[in-house]
Write an enzyme that holds these catalytic residues in place. Sequence first.
Site, PDB file in Angstrom:
ATOM      1  N   LYS A 135       2.918  -5.180   1.071  1.00  0.00           N
ATOM      2  CA  LYS A 135       4.204  -4.748   0.200  1.00  0.00           C
ATOM      3  C   LYS A 135       5.594  -4.611   0.781  1.00  0.00           C
ATOM      4  CE  LYS A 135       1.864  -4.418  -3.765  1.00  0.00           C
ATOM      5  NZ  LYS A 135       1.928  -5.596  -4.570  1.00  0.00           N
TER       6      LYS A 135
ATOM      7  N   SER B 183       5.711  -0.869  -4.203  1.00  0.00           N
ATOM      8  CA  SER B 183       4.904   0.377  -4.316  1.00  0.00           C
ATOM      9  C   SER B 183       5.434   1.315  -3.550  1.00  0.00           C
ATOM     10  CB  SER B 183       3.533   0.072  -3.787  1.00  0.00           C
ATOM     11  OG  SER B 183       2.977   1.421  -3.831  1.00  0.00           O
TER      12      SER B 183
ATOM     13  N   TYR C 262      -2.838  -3.291   2.996  1.00  0.00           N
ATOM     14  CA  TYR C 262      -2.178  -3.289   1.895  1.00  0.00           C
ATOM     15  C   TYR C 262      -0.876  -2.847   1.764  1.00  0.00           C
ATOM     16  CZ  TYR C 262      -0.842  -1.978  -2.591  1.00  0.00           C
ATOM     17  OH  TYR C 262      -0.277  -1.336  -3.745  1.00  0.00           O
TER      18      TYR C 262
END
Length: 340
Positions: free
Chosen positions: A156, A127, A152
């Site tokens: 990544k 992302s 989160y």
Amino acid sequence: RAEKILVTGGTGFIGSHTVVELINDGYEVVIIDDLSNSKIEVLDRIEKITGVRPTFYQLNLCDIDILKSCFKKEENISAIIHFAASKAVGESVENPLLYYRNNLLSLMNLLEMMKAFETSSMVFSSSCTVYGQPDQLPVDESTPFQEAESPYGNTKQICEEILRDTAKAHEQLCAIALRYFNPVGAHESALIGELPNGTPNNLVPFITQTAAGIRPKLSIFGSDYNTPDGTAIRDYIHAVDLAKAHVIALRRMIEQKNKSNFEFFNIGTGNGFSVLETVKKFEEVNGVKVNYELVDRREGDIEQIFADTTLANEELGWKAEKGLAEMMATAWKWQTEGAV
Ligand code: GDU
């Protein structure tokens, strides 16, 4: 014989669009999904679009024993496209361990399987969140990571590091991380699209549900940003364009055209649009009104980000084809005709 591709999270938003592109390109698809954020009916929809029903396993990737039995049963999986992950930024702040466990363990378990079963390639869902708020725009792949804005986002970053280190230690493994900007829109058939659980966190599902009367009002988070209209700017990318990037990345590794065994690419359009511009485009393209109000900024949001996609254009030969109008039209078609 068709190459067999394992797609984790294959009934989810980007996963389902990618499964369709894979089948259309002649690949055999096996899906693993725990259905925690998707519905089994998506398989019917995939079959309706392609005429092919992919093999499906409902399982959680954190369970390595069950995962192993799946790899044993399937045999000769050539490559993996790994979408399955938890992705709600706010939830990750409240329950970081859930995010670290799901997102890190699932990747590590799959990498173990790749070693054990001689599956050589993985495309990984990364992302633009790995960049945080970059100092310079557009952001290219050489921009260093900043401290993650959320657990989160941190998963990544860590997942990319796990891939880098594993590729370094095991030269038979290769991986490509695709750093998605903001995926929106839906398949033109309106048979598959984004189906958020409960109240949507993301902008476009909130717009479509507000226009459909499911939500009374869209809150636009922040109108005092340092942008032309004061609202935040993002690089929205159509789900079908994004799906195609996965198939191209996969083929690059299968055909051994990758330049190193860990590569990463920005996948966006290169164009930034503000929240207000996006809402206006939605209204204009679809001829419907969206009830909205300007409210305070949302915690953890960055002001603006959009991609430099030169590397993906030149190395992958991939370029986004669909613009914001098509993204807004297909999102609305999905909301009104297709959503299961
Ligand atoms: N927004 C609103 N109102 C809403 C929802 C969103 O104004 O109801 C705004 C946000 O504040 C932001 C923009 O719309 O300015 C886009 O928001 P999204 O939630 O759709 O997307 P984000 O840019 O926040 O999220 C993206 C990815 C996530 C994750 C995240 C990390 O969609 O999966 O990677 O980046 O920050």
